[in-house]
Design a protein around this motif. Structure first.
Motif, PDB file in Angstrom:
ATOM      1  N   LEU A 265       4.204  -2.270  93.440  1.00  0.00           N
ATOM      2  CA  LEU A 265       3.779  -3.135  94.484  1.00  0.00           C
ATOM      3  C   LEU A 265       2.869  -4.444  93.942  1.00  0.00           C
ATOM      4  O   LEU A 265       3.159  -5.286  94.475  1.00  0.00           O
ATOM      5  CB  LEU A 265       3.042  -2.243  95.555  1.00  0.00           C
ATOM      6  N   SER A 266       1.923  -4.003  93.153  1.00  0.00           N
ATOM      7  CA  SER A 266       1.017  -5.063  92.441  1.00  0.00           C
ATOM      8  C   SER A 266       0.455  -4.760  91.069  1.00  0.00           C
ATOM      9  O   SER A 266       0.582  -3.547  90.745  1.00  0.00           O
ATOM     10  CB  SER A 266      -0.080  -5.479  93.388  1.00  0.00           C
ATOM     11  N   VAL A 267       0.391  -5.726  90.256  1.00  0.00           N
ATOM     12  CA  VAL A 267      -0.128  -5.548  88.780  1.00  0.00           C
ATOM     13  C   VAL A 267      -1.490  -6.542  88.921  1.00  0.00           C
ATOM     14  O   VAL A 267      -1.454  -7.481  89.148  1.00  0.00           O
ATOM     15  CB  VAL A 267       0.756  -6.288  87.939  1.00  0.00           C
ATOM     16  N   GLU A 268      -2.524  -5.733  88.456  1.00  0.00           N
ATOM     17  CA  GLU A 268      -3.910  -6.249  88.246  1.00  0.00           C
ATOM     18  C   GLU A 268      -3.874  -6.197  86.640  1.00  0.00           C
ATOM     19  O   GLU A 268      -4.330  -5.371  86.099  1.00  0.00           O
ATOM     20  CB  GLU A 268      -4.944  -5.630  88.919  1.00  0.00           C
ATOM     21  N   LYS A 269      -4.454  -7.513  86.196  1.00  0.00           N
ATOM     22  CA  LYS A 269      -4.804  -7.666  84.685  1.00  0.00           C
ATOM     23  C   LYS A 269      -6.190  -7.376  84.653  1.00  0.00           C
ATOM     24  O   LYS A 269      -7.119  -7.690  85.380  1.00  0.00           O
ATOM     25  CB  LYS A 269      -4.599  -8.965  84.293  1.00  0.00           C
ATOM     26  N   LEU A 270      -6.591  -6.507  83.807  1.00  0.00           N
ATOM     27  CA  LEU A 270      -8.187  -6.110  83.390  1.00  0.00           C
ATOM     28  C   LEU A 270      -8.528  -7.130  82.377  1.00  0.00           C
ATOM     29  O   LEU A 270      -9.648  -7.036  82.311  1.00  0.00           O
ATOM     30  CB  LEU A 270      -8.179  -4.644  82.915  1.00  0.00           C
ATOM     31  N   ARG A 271      -7.795  -7.907  81.741  1.00  0.00           N
ATOM     32  CA  ARG A 271      -8.378  -8.819  80.747  1.00  0.00           C
ATOM     33  C   ARG A 271      -7.320  -9.966  80.954  1.00  0.00           C
ATOM     34  O   ARG A 271      -6.045  -9.783  81.112  1.00  0.00           O
ATOM     35  CB  ARG A 271      -8.323  -8.235  79.383  1.00  0.00           C
ATOM     36  N   PRO A 272      -8.092 -11.236  80.661  1.00  0.00           N
ATOM     37  CA  PRO A 272      -7.086 -12.479  80.957  1.00  0.00           C
ATOM     38  C   PRO A 272      -6.138 -12.551  79.353  1.00  0.00           C
ATOM     39  O   PRO A 272      -6.738 -12.028  78.630  1.00  0.00           O
ATOM     40  CB  PRO A 272      -7.864 -13.501  80.760  1.00  0.00           C
ATOM     41  N   PRO A 273      -4.916 -12.932  79.577  1.00  0.00           N
ATOM     42  CA  PRO A 273      -4.097 -13.344  78.554  1.00  0.00           C
ATOM     43  C   PRO A 273      -4.624 -14.090  77.488  1.00  0.00           C
ATOM     44  O   PRO A 273      -5.538 -15.098  77.922  1.00  0.00           O
ATOM     45  CB  PRO A 273      -2.882 -13.614  78.880  1.00  0.00           C
ATOM     46  N   ALA A 274      -4.429 -13.749  76.251  1.00  0.00           N
ATOM     47  CA  ALA A 274      -5.067 -14.625  75.209  1.00  0.00           C
ATOM     48  C   ALA A 274      -4.096 -15.986  75.289  1.00  0.00           C
ATOM     49  O   ALA A 274      -3.022 -16.143  76.000  1.00  0.00           O
ATOM     50  CB  ALA A 274      -4.600 -14.248  73.782  1.00  0.00           C
ATOM     51  N   ALA A 275      -4.659 -17.288  74.897  1.00  0.00           N
ATOM     52  CA  ALA A 275      -4.079 -18.350  74.893  1.00  0.00           C
ATOM     53  C   ALA A 275      -2.544 -18.649  74.491  1.00  0.00           C
ATOM     54  O   ALA A 275      -1.698 -19.123  74.880  1.00  0.00           O
ATOM     55  CB  ALA A 275      -5.055 -19.669  74.080  1.00  0.00           C
ATOM     56  N   ASN A 276      -2.167 -17.521  73.514  1.00  0.00           N
ATOM     57  CA  ASN A 276      -0.857 -17.818  72.835  1.00  0.00           C
ATOM     58  C   ASN A 276       0.190 -16.578  73.459  1.00  0.00           C
ATOM     59  O   ASN A 276       1.238 -16.282  73.004  1.00  0.00           O
ATOM     60  CB  ASN A 276      -0.992 -17.804  71.219  1.00  0.00           C
TER      61      ASN A 276
END
Length: 154
Positions: free
Chosen positions: A116-127
């Motif tokens: 239903l949804s995905v919550e990121k616990l950390r932001p993705p790295a720039a690359n």
């Protein structure tokens, strides 16, 4: 003629079967992907205990109660809960039903699991590229829910 849909427009359902007596769950590749498992693990089977380890700690009792009730009553069930998948907390809808032997003992359960949804616990790295699950969840406005996943600890 009936409607034709492209696979990309359908919900991301994964299908599973649970042999209650053997305590083994098998699922298709989508089921494995939804839970963050490798497809081989889902294909060869794993225990309910392993599944419960994937369930968010705050949701384990709710999932255990829904499962226990379905096994005892034979009624279909539906539970919405979170699972921990790497750096994501994934909200899923799990629907299924329990089947019985002729003598009435519970034997197998089968169902489907939908993200239903995905919550990121950390932001993705720039690359780092967003995962398919993140793109899928963010592409549908209904899935753009922000939730407080963890309450402050005392």
């Amino acid at each position: 003629m009936g409607d034709t849909y492209s696979f990309n427009n359908k919900p991301h359902y994964g299908y599973f079967t649970w042999d209650i007596a053997r305590d083994e769950i098998w699922g298709d590749a989508t089921f494995a992907d939804n839970l963050g498992l490798d497809a081989e693990t889902a294909n060869t089977g794993f225990s309910v205990l392993h599944y419960m380890e994937l369930v968010h700690p705050d949701d384990r009792e709710k999932v255990a109660t829904a499962t226990r009730t379905a096994v005892l009553t034979g009624n279909p069930y539906m539970v919405i809960n979170r699972v921990c998948r790497g750096d994501d907390i994934v909200t899923i809808r799990n629907r299924g039903t329990c089947f019985r032997y002729r003598d009435g003992l519970p034997s197998m359960a089968t169902g489907m699991l939908e993200v239903l949804s995905v919550e990121k616990l950390r932001p993705p790295a720039a690359n780092e590229q967003p995962s398919a699950n993140t793109r899928r969840a963010s592409a549908n406005p209904a899935h753009r829910q922000r939730r407080t996943l963890f309450e402050p600890q005392d």
